[in-house]
Write a protein that holds these residues in place. Structure first.
Motif, PDB file in Angstrom:
ATOM      1  N   VAL A  47       0.845  -1.204   0.000  1.00  0.00           N
ATOM      2  CA  VAL A  47       0.000   0.000   0.000  1.00  0.00           C
ATOM      3  C   VAL A  47       0.879   1.252   0.000  1.00  0.00           C
ATOM      4  N   LEU A  48       1.929   1.258   0.814  1.00  0.00           N
ATOM      5  CA  LEU A  48       2.829   2.408   0.874  1.00  0.00           C
ATOM      6  C   LEU A  48       3.578   2.601  -0.447  1.00  0.00           C
ATOM      7  N   ILE A  49       3.930   1.497  -1.101  1.00  0.00           N
ATOM      8  CA  ILE A  49       4.590   1.594  -2.401  1.00  0.00           C
ATOM      9  C   ILE A  49       3.646   2.221  -3.423  1.00  0.00           C
ATOM     10  N   TYR A  50       2.381   1.779  -3.414  1.00  0.00           N
ATOM     11  CA  TYR A  50       1.388   2.361  -4.324  1.00  0.00           C
ATOM     12  C   TYR A  50       1.191   3.852  -4.041  1.00  0.00           C
ATOM     13  N   ILE A  51       1.165   4.211  -2.769  1.00  0.00           N
ATOM     14  CA  ILE A  51       1.005   5.627  -2.397  1.00  0.00           C
ATOM     15  C   ILE A  51       2.206   6.432  -2.882  1.00  0.00           C
ATOM     16  N   PHE A  52       3.399   5.857  -2.740  1.00  0.00           N
ATOM     17  CA  PHE A  52       4.609   6.553  -3.205  1.00  0.00           C
ATOM     18  C   PHE A  52       4.561   6.758  -4.713  1.00  0.00           C
ATOM     19  N   LEU A  53       4.164   5.722  -5.456  1.00  0.00           N
ATOM     20  CA  LEU A  53       4.087   5.835  -6.916  1.00  0.00           C
ATOM     21  C   LEU A  53       3.049   6.878  -7.319  1.00  0.00           C
ATOM     22  N   PHE A  54       1.921   6.889  -6.622  1.00  0.00           N
ATOM     23  CA  PHE A  54       0.908   7.911  -6.883  1.00  0.00           C
ATOM     24  C   PHE A  54       1.473   9.295  -6.564  1.00  0.00           C
ATOM     25  N   GLY A  55       2.254   9.370  -5.494  1.00  0.00           N
ATOM     26  CA  GLY A  55       2.842  10.642  -5.086  1.00  0.00           C
ATOM     27  C   GLY A  55       3.810  11.211  -6.107  1.00  0.00           C
ATOM     28  N   ILE A  56       4.628  10.353  -6.727  1.00  0.00           N
ATOM     29  CA  ILE A  56       5.580  10.885  -7.703  1.00  0.00           C
ATOM     30  C   ILE A  56       4.860  11.367  -8.966  1.00  0.00           C
ATOM     31  N   ILE A  57       3.707  10.768  -9.264  1.00  0.00           N
ATOM     32  CA  ILE A  57       2.894  11.256 -10.388  1.00  0.00           C
ATOM     33  C   ILE A  57       2.356  12.649 -10.068  1.00  0.00           C
ATOM     34  N   ILE A  58       1.852  12.814  -8.844  1.00  0.00           N
ATOM     35  CA  ILE A  58       1.386  14.132  -8.404  1.00  0.00           C
ATOM     36  C   ILE A  58       2.556  15.120  -8.410  1.00  0.00           C
ATOM     37  N   GLY A  59       3.729  14.642  -7.980  1.00  0.00           N
ATOM     38  CA  GLY A  59       4.917  15.496  -7.960  1.00  0.00           C
ATOM     39  C   GLY A  59       5.284  16.010  -9.337  1.00  0.00           C
ATOM     40  N   SER A  60       5.034  15.209 -10.368  1.00  0.00           N
ATOM     41  CA  SER A  60       5.306  15.644 -11.734  1.00  0.00           C
ATOM     42  C   SER A  60       4.429  16.843 -12.094  1.00  0.00           C
ATOM     43  N   PHE A  61       3.166  16.805 -11.668  1.00  0.00           N
ATOM     44  CA  PHE A  61       2.272  17.943 -11.909  1.00  0.00           C
ATOM     45  C   PHE A  61       2.706  19.157 -11.087  1.00  0.00           C
ATOM     46  N   LEU A  62       3.140  18.909  -9.849  1.00  0.00           N
ATOM     47  CA  LEU A  62       3.609  20.018  -9.010  1.00  0.00           C
ATOM     48  C   LEU A  62       4.798  20.715  -9.667  1.00  0.00           C
ATOM     49  N   ASN A  63       5.662  19.946 -10.312  1.00  0.00           N
ATOM     50  CA  ASN A  63       6.796  20.543 -11.036  1.00  0.00           C
ATOM     51  C   ASN A  63       6.306  21.511 -12.102  1.00  0.00           C
ATOM     52  N   THR A  64       5.228  21.123 -12.783  1.00  0.00           N
ATOM     53  CA  THR A  64       4.656  21.989 -13.816  1.00  0.00           C
ATOM     54  C   THR A  64       4.155  23.295 -13.209  1.00  0.00           C
ATOM     55  N   VAL A  65       3.460  23.193 -12.081  1.00  0.00           N
ATOM     56  CA  VAL A  65       2.938  24.388 -11.407  1.00  0.00           C
ATOM     57  C   VAL A  65       4.091  25.273 -10.938  1.00  0.00           C
ATOM     58  N   ILE A  66       5.092  24.665 -10.321  1.00  0.00           N
ATOM     59  CA  ILE A  66       6.230  25.421  -9.783  1.00  0.00           C
ATOM     60  C   ILE A  66       6.973  26.159 -10.889  1.00  0.00           C
ATOM     61  N   TYR A  67       7.095  25.532 -12.050  1.00  0.00           N
ATOM     62  CA  TYR A  67       7.810  26.159 -13.169  1.00  0.00           C
ATOM     63  C   TYR A  67       6.946  27.198 -13.892  1.00  0.00           C
ATOM     64  N   ARG A  68       5.681  26.867 -14.127  1.00  0.00           N
ATOM     65  CA  ARG A  68       4.868  27.725 -14.999  1.00  0.00           C
ATOM     66  C   ARG A  68       4.160  28.866 -14.273  1.00  0.00           C
ATOM     67  N   LEU A  69       3.742  28.645 -13.029  1.00  0.00           N
ATOM     68  CA  LEU A  69       2.985  29.688 -12.342  1.00  0.00           C
ATOM     69  C   LEU A  69       3.776  30.988 -12.199  1.00  0.00           C
ATOM     70  N   PRO A  70       5.051  30.953 -11.790  1.00  0.00           N
ATOM     71  CA  PRO A  70       5.807  32.217 -11.726  1.00  0.00           C
ATOM     72  C   PRO A  70       5.892  32.921 -13.076  1.00  0.00           C
TER      73      PRO A  70
END
Length: 270
Positions: A13-36
């Motif tokens: 379950v924790l591995i699945y949560i981590f994998l889901f988290g890195i997918i979310i992290g990819s979107f966060l990278n987009t926000v961090i780069y593009r929003l400014p």
């Protein structure tokens, strides 16, 4: 046997949560780069007609070649490409990999202490948003109003409907948190005749207070202050400057408020 099965199940379950988290992290990278860029903090260097969080598609900052989906898999693509663009071979910032991993670990951190519930989902949303604010403040020394105001509204709304934190405490945390930082900001300006604590920090602590309530703000502020002092000392040592020479160094305090809140969230009983 049942105990071992339970342990194995929890690890999966924790591995699945981590994998889901890195997918979310990819979107966060987009926000961090593009929003400014969208806010005008960074000058655009591309010629795309539309530029927002969805358009254009992921591309290399150097050659502007659009990245195929099979080279856009969080973490794995970075490692497979050895941190270089598949087309022009320019370096891909290590920041992208670190934020993806950090997001995955953050969601695992929350899941370790909180059972699967509405509270876990809401606090995961808060933590991911705080990661965005932390990195933007660290890089640009600004906390976008579009995010802090949204957090304030969402925190109060969620506590009004679901009562994770008593609504009165959420309102007090929001208002008194903001007022405290506003007073500190004005006192600093009165004494030093220059800006010290940014208004964005006051809005962020108000947002945090609207989610976790008044009770937990002192611990978050104390931990953030300790982290900020530690960061200041490290920067001073790296730059080989004296205390007097470093007094004008701007500390991204919002970054440490965000980190402190994420660290303390699992310790709050919901």
């Amino acid at each position: 046997f049942m105990y071992e099965l339970l342990i194995t199940s929890n690890i999966l379950v924790l591995i699945y949560i981590f994998l889901f988290g890195i997918i979310i992290g990819s979107f966060l990278n987009t926000v961090i780069y593009r929003l400014p860029i969208m806010l005008g903090l960074i000058e655009r260097t591309d010629n795309y007609k539309k530029f927002n969080l969805l358009t254009p598609r992921s591309h290399c900052k150097k050659c502007y070649r659009k990245i195929p989906f099979f080279f856009n898999i969080p973490v794995f693509s970075y490692l497979m490409l050895r941190g270089k663009c598949f087309n022009c071979k320019s370096a891909i910032p290590l920041e992208y990999l670190l934020i993806e991993v950090l997001t995955g670990l953050t969601l695992v951190w929350l899941a370790l202490f909180m059972i699967f519930s509405n509270e876990l989902i809401f606090m995961s949303i808060l933590s991911c948003t705080l990661i965005v604010l932390a990195i933007i403040d660290l890089k640009h020394l600004i906390l976008p109003n579009s995010i802090t105001y949204s957090l304030i509204f969402l925190g109060l709304l969620i506590n009004l409907i679901f009562s994770m934190t008593p609504f009165l405490y959420a309102c007090l945390g929001c208002c008194l948190g903001y007022l405290l930082f506003f007073i500190i900001e004005k006192l600093f300006y009165f004494v030093k005749k220059e800006e010290g604590l940014g208004r964005g920090d006051a809005k962020l602590i108000a947002a945090i207070g609207s989610w976790v309530g008044l009770d937990h703000l002192p611990f978050i502020i104390l931990l953030a202050a300790c982290l900020g002092i530690l960061f200041f000392i490290i920067v001073m040592i790296i730059n080989k400057k004296s205390l007097n020479q470093s007094l004008n160094f701007q500390i991204p305090f919002g970054t440490f408020l965000a980190i402190s809140c994420i660290a303390i969230i699992p310790l709050i009983s919901y």
